[in-house]
Write an enzyme that holds these catalytic residues in place. Structure first.
Site, PDB file in Angstrom:
ATOM      1  N   LYS A  33       0.696  -1.110   0.019  1.00  0.00           N
ATOM      2  CA  LYS A  33       0.014   0.010   0.026  1.00  0.00           C
ATOM      3  C   LYS A  33       0.950   1.236  -0.139  1.00  0.00           C
ATOM      4  O   LYS A  33       1.662   1.345   0.712  1.00  0.00           O
ATOM      5  CB  LYS A  33      -0.811  -0.063   1.110  1.00  0.00           C
ATOM      6  CG  LYS A  33      -1.882   1.291   1.274  1.00  0.00           C
ATOM      7  CD  LYS A  33      -2.768   1.170   2.332  1.00  0.00           C
ATOM      8  CE  LYS A  33      -2.234   1.659   3.660  1.00  0.00           C
ATOM      9  NZ  LYS A  33      -1.794   3.022   3.773  1.00  0.00           N
ATOM     10  N   LEU A  61      -5.237   7.109  -1.708  1.00  0.00           N
ATOM     11  CA  LEU A  61      -5.066   8.339  -1.568  1.00  0.00           C
ATOM     12  C   LEU A  61      -6.475   9.136  -1.279  1.00  0.00           C
ATOM     13  O   LEU A  61      -6.454  10.188  -1.167  1.00  0.00           O
ATOM     14  CB  LEU A  61      -4.708   8.736  -3.165  1.00  0.00           C
ATOM     15  CG  LEU A  61      -3.299   8.311  -3.557  1.00  0.00           C
ATOM     16  CD1 LEU A  61      -3.183   9.022  -4.827  1.00  0.00           C
ATOM     17  CD2 LEU A  61      -2.107   8.782  -2.667  1.00  0.00           C
ATOM     18  N   LYS A  62      -7.462   8.360  -1.081  1.00  0.00           N
ATOM     19  CA  LYS A  62      -8.645   8.521  -0.413  1.00  0.00           C
ATOM     20  C   LYS A  62      -9.316   9.958  -1.164  1.00  0.00           C
ATOM     21  O   LYS A  62      -9.411  11.093  -0.555  1.00  0.00           O
ATOM     22  CB  LYS A  62      -8.306   8.708   1.158  1.00  0.00           C
ATOM     23  CG  LYS A  62      -8.068   7.674   1.694  1.00  0.00           C
ATOM     24  CD  LYS A  62      -8.027   7.941   3.240  1.00  0.00           C
ATOM     25  CE  LYS A  62      -7.524   6.637   4.163  1.00  0.00           C
ATOM     26  NZ  LYS A  62      -5.861   6.607   3.952  1.00  0.00           N
ATOM     27  N   THR A  69     -13.718  16.147 -10.562  1.00  0.00           N
ATOM     28  CA  THR A  69     -12.232  16.094 -10.115  1.00  0.00           C
ATOM     29  C   THR A  69     -11.903  14.604  -9.677  1.00  0.00           C
ATOM     30  O   THR A  69     -10.862  14.119  -9.938  1.00  0.00           O
ATOM     31  CB  THR A  69     -12.121  17.175  -8.971  1.00  0.00           C
ATOM     32  OG1 THR A  69     -12.489  18.227  -9.395  1.00  0.00           O
ATOM     33  CG2 THR A  69     -10.790  17.204  -8.189  1.00  0.00           C
TER      34      THR A  69
END
Length: 235
Positions: A33, A61-62, A69
């Site tokens: 990860k 990266l949530k 976007t």
């Protein structure tokens, strides 16, 4: 390439120690990860270096922004060769659906997971930020929202994995951070479980960081985790 349930979190500030650990582990035995700190410091080339070593990479990266976007960010994430990417379920159904649609346009679509409630959050934290709790109820609401948006699964505490499986079905992924074997310190996670208990409770993938990354012998620590899971599978 590994189909292991174990995902080792490369929580490092730069590429050197991350790649050194990757070279000490095995892509046949775990995925890796990459989170915000490492990705911001090193960029897509770090993911590429791990993929070239044979690893599946969870790009953690949530994303949480307006749908357009997030869709663009997911396309860029897919271009790194990542195996799994994620968004925040709190971004809403439209945002998650846009992410799923954008990834569907890519040739080799990464898995898309949605973060429900961070494992550092307790019921008190949810009250503090104005979310209706308790945490397990919030996780289930967000998991059902994610499933309806076409997401492949959620990132949730192992303590809620069984509830998510019950609500969303066996095929819906439950990626669980906050995994701490009995021989490791709890750290800053509020809702943690052992690897064996997490799998017994319904987790499909286990994210493990410090018990492996800070071990004197990371491969031996990984083997210890594998033995715990094998023993659980036999019960």
């Amino acid at each position: 390439m590994s189909h292991s349930r174990l995902i080792i979190a490369l929580d490092y500030p730069e590429a050197g120690p991350a790649l050194a650990l990757a070279d000490r582990l095995s892509p046949e035995r775990c995925a890796l990860k990459v989170g915000k700190e490492l990705f911001v410091a090193e960029g897509p080339q770090l993911v590429d270096a791990l993929v070239r070593r044979g690893y599946r990479v969870f790009l953690d990266l949530k994303f949480h922004d307006i749908p357009n976007t997030v869709a663009g960010a997911c396309r860029s994430a897919a271009a790194t060769g990542a195996w799994m990417v994620n968004v925040h379920a709190l971004g809403g159904a439209a945002m998650m659906a846009a992410a799923r649609e954008a990834l569907g346009e890519t040739g080799d679509r990464p898995l898309l997971t949605a973060v429900t409630v961070l494992t550092s959050h307790s019921d008190a934290t949810l009250r503090e930020i104005g979310l209706a709790g308790p945490a397990d109820a919030a996780v289930c609401r967000l998991a059902e929202l994610a499933r309806g948006a076409g997401v492949d699964g959620v990132v949730c505490s192992a303590r809620e994995a069984a509830l998510v499986r019950e609500r969303c079905g066996d095929g819906f992924l439950r990626v669980t951070p906050g995994i701490r074997p009995a021989w490791a310190a709890k750290g800053d996670q509020a809702r943690v479980l052992s690897p064996a208990d997490a799998v017994a409770g319904g987790a499909t993938h286990l994210v493990v960081g410090r018990p492996v990354t800070r071990a004197d012998e990371p491969l031996a620590a990984l083997a210890r985790l594998e033995r715990e899971l094998a023993a659980q599978d036999e019960t």
